[in-house]
Design a protein around this motif. Structure first.
Motif, PDB file in Angstrom:
ATOM      1  N   VAL A 115     -31.818  38.335  75.849  1.00 27.78           N
ATOM      2  CA  VAL A 115     -32.899  37.388  76.143  1.00 27.78           C
ATOM      3  C   VAL A 115     -33.542  37.833  77.453  1.00 27.78           C
ATOM      4  CG1 VAL A 115     -31.856  35.411  74.958  1.00 27.78           C
ATOM      5  CG2 VAL A 115     -31.351  35.790  77.373  1.00 27.78           C
ATOM      6  N   ARG A 116     -34.804  37.472  77.615  1.00 28.93           N
ATOM      7  CA  ARG A 116     -35.522  37.829  78.841  1.00 28.93           C
ATOM      8  C   ARG A 116     -35.272  36.743  79.880  1.00 28.93           C
ATOM      9  NH1 ARG A 116     -38.921  40.921  81.458  1.00 28.93           N
ATOM     10  NH2 ARG A 116     -38.594  42.481  79.866  1.00 28.93           N
ATOM     11  N   VAL A 117     -34.853  37.159  81.076  1.00 25.70           N
ATOM     12  CA  VAL A 117     -34.622  36.242  82.191  1.00 25.70           C
ATOM     13  C   VAL A 117     -35.389  36.819  83.375  1.00 25.70           C
ATOM     14  CG1 VAL A 117     -32.898  35.149  83.659  1.00 25.70           C
ATOM     15  CG2 VAL A 117     -32.314  35.742  81.303  1.00 25.70           C
ATOM     16  N   VAL A 164     -35.692  40.763  83.790  1.00 29.71           N
ATOM     17  CA  VAL A 164     -34.653  41.574  83.160  1.00 29.71           C
ATOM     18  C   VAL A 164     -34.315  41.036  81.777  1.00 29.71           C
ATOM     19  CG1 VAL A 164     -33.707  42.155  85.417  1.00 29.71           C
ATOM     20  CG2 VAL A 164     -32.685  40.280  84.108  1.00 29.71           C
ATOM     21  N   GLU A 165     -33.618  41.868  80.994  1.00 31.11           N
ATOM     22  CA  GLU A 165     -33.122  41.443  79.690  1.00 31.11           C
ATOM     23  C   GLU A 165     -31.607  41.589  79.676  1.00 31.11           C
ATOM     24  OE1 GLU A 165     -34.956  42.966  76.199  1.00 31.11           O
ATOM     25  OE2 GLU A 165     -36.638  41.610  76.576  1.00 31.11           O
ATOM     26  N   VAL A 166     -30.920  40.550  79.245  1.00 31.79           N
ATOM     27  CA  VAL A 166     -29.460  40.615  79.151  1.00 31.79           C
ATOM     28  C   VAL A 166     -29.014  39.903  77.886  1.00 31.79           C
ATOM     29  CG1 VAL A 166     -28.842  40.766  81.608  1.00 31.79           C
ATOM     30  CG2 VAL A 166     -29.253  38.523  80.581  1.00 31.79           C
ATOM     31  N   PRO A 174     -26.690  37.266  76.303  1.00 31.01           N
ATOM     32  CA  PRO A 174     -25.952  36.115  76.839  1.00 31.01           C
ATOM     33  C   PRO A 174     -24.433  36.317  76.827  1.00 31.01           C
ATOM     34  CG  PRO A 174     -27.767  35.346  75.472  1.00 31.01           C
ATOM     35  CD  PRO A 174     -27.739  36.851  75.338  1.00 31.01           C
ATOM     36  N   ASP A 199     -22.707  38.955  77.259  1.00 34.07           N
ATOM     37  CA  ASP A 199     -22.294  39.780  78.400  1.00 34.07           C
ATOM     38  C   ASP A 199     -22.289  38.965  79.692  1.00 34.07           C
ATOM     39  OD1 ASP A 199     -22.010  41.976  76.746  1.00 34.07           O
ATOM     40  OD2 ASP A 199     -24.022  42.742  77.156  1.00 34.07           O
ATOM     41  N   VAL A 200     -23.190  37.994  79.780  1.00 35.73           N
ATOM     42  CA  VAL A 200     -23.223  37.128  80.966  1.00 35.73           C
ATOM     43  C   VAL A 200     -22.005  36.205  80.984  1.00 35.73           C
ATOM     44  CG1 VAL A 200     -24.561  35.370  82.193  1.00 35.73           C
ATOM     45  CG2 VAL A 200     -25.736  37.258  81.034  1.00 35.73           C
ATOM     46  N   VAL A 201     -21.624  35.719  79.810  1.00 33.64           N
ATOM     47  CA  VAL A 201     -20.408  34.890  79.721  1.00 33.64           C
ATOM     48  C   VAL A 201     -19.215  35.688  80.241  1.00 33.64           C
ATOM     49  CG1 VAL A 201     -18.824  33.694  78.157  1.00 33.64           C
ATOM     50  CG2 VAL A 201     -21.305  33.559  77.767  1.00 33.64           C
ATOM     51  N   LEU A 256     -20.957  29.032  83.770  1.00 28.17           N
ATOM     52  CA  LEU A 256     -22.312  29.344  83.312  1.00 28.17           C
ATOM     53  C   LEU A 256     -23.349  28.381  83.871  1.00 28.17           C
ATOM     54  CD1 LEU A 256     -21.360  30.261  79.667  1.00 28.17           C
ATOM     55  CD2 LEU A 256     -22.224  31.830  81.406  1.00 28.17           C
ATOM     56  N   VAL A 289     -29.814  32.188  82.472  1.00 25.13           N
ATOM     57  CA  VAL A 289     -29.563  32.741  81.140  1.00 25.13           C
ATOM     58  C   VAL A 289     -29.385  31.611  80.126  1.00 25.13           C
ATOM     59  CG1 VAL A 289     -28.029  34.209  79.762  1.00 25.13           C
ATOM     60  CG2 VAL A 289     -28.548  34.813  82.147  1.00 25.13           C
TER      61      VAL A 289
END
Lengths: 402, 402
Positions: free
Chosen positions: A280-282, A285-287, A289, A291-293, B274, B292
C-alpha cells in the motif's frame, strides 16, 4: 557432508548451533542476505568448519555459484516460504540435495476458497518431482518439527502401533509466556499469518483434500508435561498434504493451539487488511502491511531470555491397534525454553524447529536414509530418526489414550 | 466572511458542500497538501466564491501567506489533530480567528498513565489563551459534532433544563453498516486510534481530571430513532476537558459506542504495536505503523454509497430539574446516511462533523456569537446555534428520562 544453509534468522542460527556439535558436518556455509547475521551465527560456534556468506535467496544463479564454490552437496533452506521455489530450483539445477521446513505457498480457490483447494502447499514442488527422480537427487520437503517430526510420527504410528488409522491429527500447543510483552509471538509472524489466515486444508479418504473457513472446528486439547488444555483450531499446514501420500489413514487434520487471544489478533489483522502482502502507498513509500506487522513486533528469536514455559509438537492418532482393539495415542515432543536456553542459548520454538533438519541431514550423511525425488519425512523409516533425536538430548514421548 | 479552510479530506469536502448553500460566505479558500483534493471539493460546488489552493498545514509561514493573499479573517482547521498547533499558531500570528474540530494532542502521565492526566487534550492551546485575549481574536476550539454540538447541548442543559447537574455524559453510537466490507470504520482511523487507545479522561468536581484504563466502565446505552442498544466505553475526548471550564456539573464523561468488534480490533492493533506513530524500518524504508493501518483500510469518506444506517451524537444529562425534581434527559442529533448522501453526497458521520463549524461560522459572521480568547462551544449561548442547525435542515432531539 558439505552443506549450504540459507537463512541465518532464528531457525538458521539454531541449526548452526546444533550442527556445531555433530561430527558428520564437514563444512557448513551459513548464507544470508544480511551478511552480519550469517557472521554472527558462525562466530557463535567458533568452529573452523563453518563459514559465513552473503546471498540473495531469490537469486538462483548466485545460490548455484555459492553451492559450487564450497563444493556443497546439499542445500538446507531456512528462509521464509516466499523463497522456497527459487532455492528448490537452484538446488535442482546444481544437482544437489535439498531440505526445507516449509513448502511452496498455496493460493486459495478463486471461487470457493472455503470449500475447495486451489493451489495447495507444495504443489509447485511436487510438480517437479519427475526432474528430481530423473536426476537421482533428493528433495526432502517439510523437514522441520511441524511439518517434519509430526510426519515421522505418522510413519511410526502406521508401521508400529496401528493396524488401521482413522485419523492422523497434528496438535500443536504451548504454555509459553514472554515477560514484559503484552503480545509477542514465539515464531515468525509472517509465517503464522500465512498459515492461519489461509483456508485450512483437511484430507479425507472419500473426499480428497478440501478446505474450511479459517479457525474452524475449535477443540480443547490437553497437552502433556503440564502444559494442559489449549484451544486448537484448524489451520493450513503441510502435514495434511504430505501424510496422505505415504501413510494410509481415513482423515488427516492439523490443529494449532493458538489460544483465543492470538486468534482475535489474527482476525483483527485480517479484517483491517494488515495481513496483506500487497504493498500500500503510505506518503512517499510503498510497503506490504504484513511486513510492517513483522517489523512492529519484537523479533521472536530474540525473546528467549524473557520467555518461560514449554512448547509441544505432536500427533494424535486414532484407529485400530495391532491387537484389533480401538486405540488412541498422542506422540509428542516437548521442549522447555529453560532447557534450550541453557543448552543452546536458543528459544524453545526455534530450537524445536531447527533440530529436526540436522537429524535428517545426519541420517542422509550416514546413508541410513536414502531416496530420490520429492519426498516427505513420512517416506522414510521413522525409527532411526526418533532414536537419533533422542541421542541429540531431546527425547520424544507417547501418551496412550490420545 | 472570508474563510481559509485547511484540509479537503472527508470533513473538509463536506464543509465545502454545506457552506456552498450559505450566503454569509463571501470567499472560501479550500487548501490541502494534495491540491487535487482541494480542487475536487471546489469543483463539486461550481461556486465562484470558492477557490482551491495547495498548502502544507505544518508550514506556519505558508499558511500565514495564504491567509493574507485572500484576505481571510478566519481559519477553519479540518486536518487531523497533528496539525492543530501549527495552524493554531499560524492563525494567532496572522491575527485571524480560528476554529477546529479536534484539539491539541495529549501525552499520558509518564508514571501513572491510567490514573493521572499528563498533558491533556487542548492544554497546549489553552496555554496560549492570554495571547488570543490580548489580540482580541477568537479561537473557537472543538467545534465539530463531538466535541462541538455535544458542548452546545451542555450549555443548553445548564441554562434551560437543570437547576443542578450531577453528570454530563456524552454518548455516541450508530448502527451503520458498510456493504462488502468486513471492517470499514466510518471515521478517520488515525483519530479513532488516538481517541480510543489513549487513557480515557474523566472529570469530577471533587477530584479534577483523572484517567482510567482504555475501554473502561462499559455500559449499554439505548440510542434513539431505532438505533437501539450499543456497548459504550470511556474514551479520551475533548468534551471532558472543555465542559467543566464553563458548565457547572459534578462529573463529566465521554463514552463511545464502539461495539465489541471494533474494541477487539483496537486492542489487537495496540497489542501488536500497530497503533504506534513511531516509524519502524521495513526493508529500505521507514513508516509509522498507524499510517499503514490508515492506508490499508478504505477511505471512510468514500464509503457513503455502501453505507446504511444512522449515527447519533448526544449528551445524557442527569441532575435536578428546574422544578426541584430529579431529571434525566438525552439531547441528541441523528443523521441518516441515506439523507446525507441524497442531500449532499456525503456520508453521515463526516457530514455530522462538518455541519457544526459552518453553523458556528455563520453565527460569528452575523455577530450572534462573539468572543475573544480560547473558548469552547459551551462558552456561547446555545439557543441560536440549535435554531440555526435546525434551519440547516438537520434538527436535534431531546428524550426525557435519559
Amino acid at each position: 557432508m558439505r552443506i549450504l544453509l540459507i537463512g541465518a534468522g532464528g531457525v538458521g542460527a539454531a541449526v548452526t548451533a546444533i550442527a556445531a556439535r555433530r561430527r558428520f558436518v564437514e563444512r557448513l556455509v551459513v548464507a544470508d542476505v544480511q551478511l552480519a547475521r550469517a557472521e554472527k551465527a558462525v562466530a557463535a560456534t567458533g568452529d573452523p568448519r563453518f563459514v559465513a556468506a552473503r546471498v540473495d535467496a531469490s537469486d538462483e544463479a548466485a545460490v548455484g555459484a555459492l553451492l559450487g564454490e564450497h563444493g556443497c552437496t546439499v542445500l538446507l533452506n531456512a528462509t521464509d516460504p516466499r523463497f522456497v521455489m527459487p532455492l528448490f530450483r537452484a538446488a535442482l539445477s546444481a544437482g544437489v540435495d535439498y531440505l526445507d521446513m516449509a513448502m511452496s505457498l498455496s493460493r486459495p480457490h478463486p471461487e470457493e476458497p472455503h470449500r475447495r483447494t486451489g493451489v495447495k502447499l507444495g504443489d509447485e514442488q511436487f510438480a517437479l518431482a519427475g526432474h528430481w527422480e530423473a536426476a537421482g537427487r533428493l528433495a526432502l520437503v517439510g523437514m522441520g518439527v511441524e511439518p517434519g517430526l509430526s510426519d515421522v510420527f505418522a510413519r511410526y504410528a502406521a508401521d508400529h502401533l496401528f493396524a488401521e488409522i482413522d485419523e492422523l491429527g497434528v496438535r500443536d500447543g504451548a504454555n509459553l509466556a514472554v515477560r514484559g510483552h503484552d503480545f509477542a509471538p514465539s515464531f515468525s509472524i509472517w509465517t503464522t499469518i500465512e498459515e492461519c489466515l489461509n483456508p485450512p486444508v483437511i484430507w479425507e479418504r472419500d473426499r480428497g483434500w478440501f478446505t474450511t473457513e479459517p479457525f474452524s472446528e475449535p477443540e480443547v486439547f490437553d497437552f502433556p508435561e503440564r502444559i494442559g488444555p489449549v484451544e486448537c483450531v484448524n489451520v493450513e499446514h503441510e502435514e495434511v498434504v504430505l501424510m496422505p501420500r505415504w501413510v494410509d489413514a481415513r482423515r488427516v487434520t492439523f490443529k494449532y493451539g493458538l489460544g483465543t487471544e492470538f486468534i482475535d489478533v489474527l482476525k483483527a489483522l485480517h479484517k483491517t487488511g494488515l495481513d496483506s502482502t500487497n504493498p500500500v502507498r503510505v506518503g512517499d513509500v510503498e510497503v506490504a502491511p504484513r511486513d510492517v506487522v513483522a517489523a512492529a513486533l519484537p523479533d521472536p528469536a530474540g525473546l528467549g531470555e524473557l520467555m518461560t514455559g514449554k512448547t509441544c509438537a505432536g500427533l494424535w492418532v486414532r484407529g485400530t491397534g495391532r491387537d484389533g482393539n480401538p486405540r488412541e495415542v498422542y506422540l509428542y515432543h516437548v521442549v522447555d525454553n529453560a532447557w534450550s536456553m541453557t543448552e543452546y542459548g536458543t528459544q524453545a520454538v526455534v530450537w524445536q524447529t531447527a533440530v529436526n533438519p540436522v537429524v535428517a541431514l545426519e541420517l542422509l550423511a550416514t546413508g541410513r536414509w536414502q531416496g530420490a525425488g520429492v519426498l516427505g519425512p513420512e517416506a522414510f523409516d521413522a525409527v532411526p530418526f526418533l532414536d537419533l533425536l533422542t541421542a541429540y538430548g531431546s527425547p520424544w514421548g507417547m501418551r496412550e489414550g490420545g
